[in-house]
Design a protein around this motif. Structure first.
Motif, PDB file in Angstrom:
ATOM      1  N   VAL A  90       0.837  -1.181   0.000  1.00 51.67           N
ATOM      2  CA  VAL A  90       0.000   0.000   0.000  1.00 51.67           C
ATOM      3  C   VAL A  90       0.884   1.248   0.000  1.00 51.67           C
ATOM      4  O   VAL A  90       1.899   1.301   0.687  1.00 51.67           O
ATOM      5  CB  VAL A  90      -0.963   0.011   1.214  1.00 51.67           C
ATOM      6  N   SER A 144      -6.764   3.061   3.903  1.00 51.38           N
ATOM      7  CA  SER A 144      -7.665   3.549   4.950  1.00 51.38           C
ATOM      8  C   SER A 144      -7.548   2.684   6.209  1.00 51.38           C
ATOM      9  O   SER A 144      -6.997   1.587   6.181  1.00 51.38           O
ATOM     10  CB  SER A 144      -9.107   3.538   4.452  1.00 51.38           C
ATOM     11  N   SER A 151      -5.569  -0.705   5.367  1.00 52.40           N
ATOM     12  CA  SER A 151      -6.058  -1.688   4.389  1.00 52.40           C
ATOM     13  C   SER A 151      -5.419  -1.401   3.038  1.00 52.40           C
ATOM     14  O   SER A 151      -4.630  -0.464   2.889  1.00 52.40           O
ATOM     15  CB  SER A 151      -7.575  -1.630   4.291  1.00 52.40           C
ATOM     16  N   ALA A 152      -5.785  -2.179   2.035  1.00 52.19           N
ATOM     17  CA  ALA A 152      -5.157  -2.059   0.714  1.00 52.19           C
ATOM     18  C   ALA A 152      -5.343  -0.688   0.088  1.00 52.19           C
ATOM     19  O   ALA A 152      -4.515  -0.243  -0.708  1.00 52.19           O
ATOM     20  CB  ALA A 152      -5.709  -3.141  -0.214  1.00 52.19           C
ATOM     21  N   ASP A 153      -6.428   0.007   0.447  1.00 52.89           N
ATOM     22  CA  ASP A 153      -6.655   1.332  -0.132  1.00 52.89           C
ATOM     23  C   ASP A 153      -6.083   2.456   0.734  1.00 52.89           C
ATOM     24  O   ASP A 153      -6.318   3.645   0.480  1.00 52.89           O
ATOM     25  CB  ASP A 153      -8.149   1.572  -0.369  1.00 52.89           C
TER      26      ASP A 153
END
Length: 429
Positions: free
Chosen positions: A55, A162, A158-160
């Motif tokens: 990320v 956030s 998380s992957a995004d």
């Protein structure tokens, strides 16, 4: 789950061995992470997030707007549950506060002890396969009650990029504003050594994977305190024929689903109950979303038939479980026999999940046998105990000769003189 019938007592020690990995093998890599964070600060955290979490993070700190926005992203039902748990945890931990009590050990000699908050604490909250917002309650509530001046929260994104909204919602409830998008050993390093965005703290709390566990143990060598040694979750259930097999199986699975390196143990006086629990385990396992984790943990787990409740308690004390459940008749008659356990759950209607979430007790507990010497996290974990003493001139006359004799016997003349010079002035006056 492996079944063992009436093992000899000299075989018990081997049966208490956890399926742990050799964590020392991880130390060289974690030390490299430490060095990188010390050298490059925030840049290292971004670099390692990209390497390990895949990320890209531009802003390491969660903004105030992001924290406030979490309110609309958490269901009313979950918010109500969190607030109820918050209330229970706060009530239980507030009751742990100790009033200052002065003691006059002899006339003119008064001593007391006062709890003083640790100024800066760091909370690590896992956010991978299970975002543990409940752990933030368990750590943040007593930190607030203790009066810690600065609370830093690190949790992996998380992957995004956030942070899970439930974690941010709890942070907002607790008034925690310093939330860092960082996980793993690099987060522990950031809180230990400090970076441009992350203040160095005095003590680090929170569970994590094997890398986090070793990182916490290593920062201890740099003078940063940690809450307690923590590893994979575990539960030991003591059950007799009065236990409900479905309840027992559910309790075993509730810990097994944490991860494949968790361990669950069932002790019983009834071979028939052990068979019934095994049937229930298979039935309940099949419907679990985290079946893979639980199934692997069960392969590391054991069910043991012993002769008596006394034998089961003796085995449990040797094992020193993180969680201990007594699903037996007259459990209240044997409580004094429990000497080693992190947290104890009594009767058929006290599931371990209650302590994990909302009854009020803390779920940050010693694992891997450390319950022989360590307590779980409490209000005391967030304070230092400072002693005070006040001695009047008359008091020094009363205690002075005792100090002089002892100091001289140890060959510490300056210690004796510190008393003698005062006594000389007092007696001269």
């Amino acid at each position: 789950m492996r079944k063992i019938l009436n093992p000899a007592q000299n075989a018990w020690a081997d049966l208490t061995t956890r399926p742990t990995k050799n964590l020392e093998e991880l130390e060289p890599g974690i030390k490299e992470t430490f060095n990188l964070v010390q050298e490059k600060g925030d840049a290292a955290l971004r670099e390692l997030a990209e390497k390990f979490d895949k990320v890209t993070i531009e802003n390491l700190l969660v903004s105030a707007e992001e924290i406030k926005a979490s309110d609309s992203k958490v269901s009313i039902e979950l918010k109500e549950a969190i607030l109820q748990a918050y209330s229970n945890i706060q009530l239980f931990h507030t009751a742990q506060a100790e009033p200052v009590k002065q003691t006059e050990t002899m006339p003119g000699v008064t001593c007391w002890r006062k709890s003083v908050a640790i100024e800066k604490v760091g909370l690590y909250i896992p956010g991978g396969t299970a975002p543990l917002f409940s752990t933030l309650l368990m750590l943040g509530v007593p930190a607030r009650i203790a009066g810690c001046r600065e609370i830093v929260l690190c949790t992996p994104p998380s992957a995004d990029g956030s942070i899970h909204p439930a974690i941010l919602y709890v942070a907002n409830v607790l008034g925690i504003t310093k939330v860092v998008k960082a996980g793993g050993a690099q987060a522990i390093a950031a809180m230990a050594f400090g970076t441009e965005s992350v203040p160095a703290v005095d003590k680090i709390f929170g569970p994590g994977n094997q890398y986090v566990t070793v990182a916490k143990q290593l920062v201890n060598k740099y003078g940063v305190a940690i809450d307690l040694p923590a590893g994979p979750s575990e539960v030991l259930v003591i059950a007799d024929e009065s236990a409900n097999p479905a309840f027992v199986a559910a309790d075993l699975l509730s810990q097994a689903e944490h991860g494949g390196d968790s361990q669950v143990v069932l002790l019983t006086t009834s071979a028939a109950l052990l068979d019934q629990v095994e049937v229930e385990l298979k039935a309940q396992l099949d419907i679990l979303p985290r079946k893979g984790f639980a199934d692997k943990a069960l392969s590391n787990s054991i069910g043991i038939v012993l002769h008596s409740v006394d034998d089961m308690l003796a085995f449990s004390n040797l094992y020193a479980p993180e969680h201990l459940i007594l699903s037996i008749r007259n459990f209240d008659e044997v409580l004094d026999l429990i000497t080693n356990a992190g947290s104890v759950f009594l009767g058929n209607y006290s599931p371990e999940s209650a302590g994990d979430y909302a009854s009020g007790t803390n779920h940050t507990l010693p694992t891997n046998g450390y319950a022989r010497a360590y307590s779980g996290v409490s209000l005391d974990s967030f304070v230092k105990k400072i002693t005070f003493q006040y001695i009047t001139p008359a008091g020094l006359q009363n205690i002075g000769s005792t100090i002089e004799v002892m100091a001289e016997a140890e060959g510490l003349q300056a210690h004796k003189n510190a008393v003698s010079i005062r006594l000389k002035e007092i007696n001269h006056v």
